[in-house]
Structures are given as C-alpha cells and as structure tokens.
Design an enzyme around this catalytic site. Structure first.
Site, PDB file in Angstrom:
ATOM      1  N   GLU A 192       0.827  -1.203   0.000  1.00  0.00           N
ATOM      2  CA  GLU A 192       0.000   0.000   0.000  1.00  0.00           C
ATOM      3  C   GLU A 192       0.868   1.262   0.000  1.00  0.00           C
ATOM      4  OE1 GLU A 192      -3.490  -2.405   2.424  1.00  0.00           O
ATOM      5  OE2 GLU A 192      -2.105  -1.073   3.495  1.00  0.00           O
ATOM      6  N   ASP A 258      -5.733  -4.660  13.361  1.00  0.00           N
ATOM      7  CA  ASP A 258      -6.699  -3.900  14.153  1.00  0.00           C
ATOM      8  C   ASP A 258      -6.215  -3.732  15.590  1.00  0.00           C
ATOM      9  OD1 ASP A 258      -8.440  -3.722  11.956  1.00  0.00           O
ATOM     10  OD2 ASP A 258      -9.331  -5.663  12.421  1.00  0.00           O
TER      11      ASP A 258
END
Length: 316
Positions: A192, A258
C-alpha cells in the site's frame, strides 16, 4: 461521548468453526460455530476494550445479522452507535482444519449501502456539539457497494473542519483518495505504501525514501508502515524509526492489524510520544498473533511484549 470513535461502514458477523478435514463433495461435520462482531473499526473498538481503553464504535448495520452484532458488542461491553441500513449486514466464515492446522477464510461482499445511510455518518460527526467532539476518529476497513471511493477523503474534510485527529487504515482506491489534508495517521503495508507513491512495488532499500515522499506530499502527518513479523516503520517529520518485536509463537494473524491500531490510538490518547505509540501498537499486534482463530490481543500479552520492547530499547 468517547474521546475515540471508530467507524465501520462494512461490518460483518464473523462465524468460525473447526472441522477435521476440508474435502470436496463431502458433508463436513463442523463443531458448534462461534460468532463475533467483525469489521475494521469494530475490531479496533473491541481491542481497545481488551487493552483497558474505551471508544464508541459507529457502524452501519442492518437485518438479523446486524442485530446480532449489536448483541455481541453489548456482551463485550463495547459502546456503539448503530446506523441502520435497509440491507442486511454480511456474514463471513472461517474454518479451521484440525488435521493440518490450515485456516480457510471466506469473506463475503458487503450489502449495497444507500447515500442517506453513509451520509448520516458524516452529517452526525459534523453536527456533534464541541464538547462531544472526539479527539481521535479511527476509520478502518473496506467500503461496501454504494459508498464512494472518496468517503474517507470526505471524512478527512470533516476532521480538518472539526479539529479531531483522523487515523485511516484501509486499502485500494479508498486509501489513495483518503491520503491528504485532514489525515493525521495512515497505516499502510509495504504494498500500500508503494501504491501511495504511484509504484507497483518497492524494495526494502526504497521504503524510507518513499515514506518521506508521502509525508512531503502532505498525504498524512504520521506514517506507520506495517512490516508483518518484522514489526513496523514509523515515519514522521521528526525522522524514521523501526520497532521490531520479539519472535513469539504464532497461532493466527487475524486481527493483528486492528489490534495494532488500537494500541497506537490508546497510547496517543494518553499523550505518548510517536515512538512509544508504535512500540505499544506493535506489542498489541504481536499479541494478537499469539491467540487462536480471530481472537484479538490480550492485555497481559501486550504488556509483556511492550516491556520487552522497552528493555530492548534501553539496551540498544
């Protein structure tokens, strides 16, 4: 209102089970399934609860699966705000094959979300009284059908206007369009990061240069690049730092990202330095890999790894 709000536009009711062996064209006898609320922001809120912090999970939910997510969050003691959707929330399936230890994860597409539903999330943030404006908003996860790719960019504009710090953890076009003024922190992986710089891939030798480029272009104020088992790279205008965790017995990588975000935002809320923020985030992410299935980090594991990282820093 909580100092931390998480936002999940594409939540899921996660169902996991065990089976002796996955075979084609056979009736497979599975164990009793376990249900958990899922989706990026929801998992960040759940991990925050496990780490002793608090938040309010804003989410778009609909149908019986959406109701079940709300019930499960109540059972875990996680505060939430449910924005109702006409279409049902998706369900995901994870199957653990006992004979091999392999994990099979079946992710379903989210339902179509209508404009008035996703707009309500932005409108309600804009209308919050000043005394109820959060200090941090964590926007995490994919965008379902019907939600524009620039949703997180629109959210960043609200963040800039209302003066809260926005943390974005997503991928693809949603990440590309989110990057810019109003975003405090981005948490990409190496692939990314390459996309943010307009490249197909980058080498380890290039990652620091690319990180500086992303910062210089104003795509965020702080960049934390996830490096998997090798920890994370922190890049800010103060410089570049690496946090490398100890090697721990790994059971599952599900929920590690997360948990890492939860650890970071919790430390930021407590006024920690950026380096300490990443240190605690890496500890939480590593702790999540030590738990089975889709279980998130445990506080006791997180604290042990964090203390190890502190001692390692001192010796270094």
């Amino acid at each position: 209102m909580s100092d931390i709000i998480t936002i999940t536009l594409n939540p899921a009711l996660d169902k996991s089970t065990h089976v002796a062996q996955v075979l084609p064209e056979k009736k497979l006898r599975c164990e009793t399934p376990v249900y958990e609320p899922g989706g990026g922001g929801i998992n960040v809120s759940r991990a925050l609860k496990k780490l002793g912090g608090g938040s309010c999970a804003w989410m778009l939910v609909g149908g019986p699966s959406g109701e079940r997510i709300c019930e499960l969050l109540k059972e875990e003691g996680v505060d939430f705000r449910a924005i109702q959707t006409k279409n049902w929330t998706r369900e995901n399936l994870m199957v653990m094959e006992d004979n091999s230890g392999n994990q099979y994860r079946f992710g379903m597409p989210g339902p179509e979300v209508y404009k008035q539903e996703w707009r309500q999330c932005l409108d309600d943030l804009e209308k919050l009284p000043e005394e109820k404006t959060p200090k941090y908003v964590v926007a995490s996860g994919s965008l379902p059908a019907g939600v524009p790719d620039d949703f997180y960019k629109q959210l960043a504009e609200v963040a800039h206007q209302r003066k809260f710090r926005l943390i974005v953890d997503t991928s693809g076009e949603a990440l590309m369009k989110a990057a810019g003024e109003g975003v405090y922190l981005l948490k990409p992986n190496l692939g990314e990061l390459a996309a943010l710089a307009g490249k197909e891939k980058i080498s380890a030798m290039e990652q620091e240069e690319i990180a500086r480029q992303v910062l210089d272009e104003g795509k965020c104020q702080v960049l934390v690049v996830s490096l998997g088992p090798r920890g994370a790279m922190l890049a800010s205008h103060e410089g570049i730092t690496y946090v490398v965790p100890p090697t721990m017995p790994q059971q599952s990588a599900v929920g590690a990202g997360d948990s890492m975000v939860a650890g970071m935002v919790l430390r930021l809320l407590h006024g920690a330095s950026l380096e300490d923020m990443v240190r605690y985030g890496v500890a939480a992410g590593t702790a999540a890999t030590m738990t089975p299935g889709s279980e998130l980090c445990r506080k006791e594991d997180t604290e042990k790894i964090y203390q190890w990282l502190l001692e390692h820093k001192k010796r270094a």
